[in-house]
Write a protein that holds these residues in place. Structure first.
Motif, PDB file in Angstrom:
ATOM      1  N   ASN A 116      18.861  38.368  64.539  1.00 33.81           N
ATOM      2  CA  ASN A 116      18.952  36.906  64.225  1.00 33.81           C
ATOM      3  C   ASN A 116      20.350  36.610  64.131  1.00 33.81           C
ATOM      4  O   ASN A 116      20.717  35.302  64.518  1.00 33.81           O
ATOM      5  CB  ASN A 116      18.364  36.632  62.747  1.00 33.81           C
ATOM      6  N   LEU A 117      21.027  37.058  63.780  1.00 36.51           N
ATOM      7  CA  LEU A 117      22.703  37.023  63.897  1.00 36.51           C
ATOM      8  C   LEU A 117      23.152  36.833  65.307  1.00 36.51           C
ATOM      9  O   LEU A 117      23.823  35.906  65.379  1.00 36.51           O
ATOM     10  CB  LEU A 117      23.456  38.148  63.218  1.00 36.51           C
ATOM     11  N   SER A 118      22.777  37.546  66.101  1.00 37.64           N
ATOM     12  CA  SER A 118      23.039  37.221  67.610  1.00 37.64           C
ATOM     13  C   SER A 118      22.495  35.749  67.975  1.00 37.64           C
ATOM     14  O   SER A 118      23.331  35.238  68.886  1.00 37.64           O
ATOM     15  CB  SER A 118      22.195  38.278  68.570  1.00 37.64           C
ATOM     16  N   GLU A 119      21.378  35.510  67.678  1.00 34.31           N
ATOM     17  CA  GLU A 119      20.704  34.447  67.980  1.00 34.31           C
ATOM     18  C   GLU A 119      21.632  33.143  67.431  1.00 34.31           C
ATOM     19  O   GLU A 119      21.824  32.148  68.169  1.00 34.31           O
ATOM     20  CB  GLU A 119      19.140  34.102  67.706  1.00 34.31           C
ATOM     21  N   TYR A 120      21.676  33.298  66.034  1.00 34.02           N
ATOM     22  CA  TYR A 120      22.404  32.148  65.358  1.00 34.02           C
ATOM     23  C   TYR A 120      23.789  31.677  65.920  1.00 34.02           C
ATOM     24  O   TYR A 120      24.341  30.736  66.110  1.00 34.02           O
ATOM     25  CB  TYR A 120      22.394  32.881  63.872  1.00 34.02           C
TER      26      TYR A 120
END
Length: 179
Positions: A116-120
């Motif tokens: 999720n951090l990568s996507e964000y």
């Protein structure tokens, strides 16, 4: 009722209608703690401000070395016993061997933060194609974010601190966020 939960909300997407029907017409909010981290917020603002100068995004790689969350801090209050997932509402994905249920739940619970951090930070969506881990939980997953390559390196252990990072490689520069 209103529902606020940390991820993962579901073990498989076929369970969604059944679980969400219990909520009624209120709503569900799935939270991810990394989005509230002051460093992550600052990095996101930097990306928004400097993005055009960095050139197009070329690839994203991430790492999650799940260690001891309390490394070096006295008074660890975590349980010393691993508990299996117990759910009356849903099942693990069809075809997933029972000996992998715990590892699958750990992937959803631990490494989904890093995904999720990568996507964000990138504004993309991760689609994992393949991956492999050894018996100790060390390994790598590869996939794509749209047309861009994505890689996630993982490990587990209690003899080191917990670390996570996302590296965004642009045409003109690289930005790394480490937590």
């Amino acid at each position: 009722i209103w529902v606020f939960t940390e991820k993962p909300l579901l073990l498989n997407k076929t369970s969604a209608p059944k679980i969400l029907s219990k909520v009624g017409n209120k709503g569900v909010c799935v939270g991810l703690m990394k989005r509230c981290d002051a460093g992550v917020i600052r990095a996101k603002h930097m990306l928004e401000r400097e993005g055009a100068r960095l050139g197009p995004l070329k690839s994203v790689s991430a790492a999650c070395h799940a260690g001891d969350s309390y490394f070096g801090i006295g008074g660890d209050i975590k349980s010393k016993h691993d508990r299996p997932v117990v759910s009356a509402l849903e099942e693990f994905p069809a075809g997933l061997p029972s000996e992998l249920h715990y590892d699958y739940e750990q992937f959803l619970n631990v490494y989904s933060h890093t995904l999720n951090l990568s996507e964000y930070l990138s504004g993309g969506h991760v689609a994992l194609d393949s991956g492999a881990t050894d018996q100790d939980g060390a390994g790598q997953f590869v996939g794509r974010m749209g047309s861009l390559p994505f890689a996630l390196t993982v490990s587990r252990g209690k003899s080191h601190p917990w670390t996570e990072s996302v590296e965004l490689r642009f045409k003109k520069a690289t930005m790394t966020v480490r937590l």
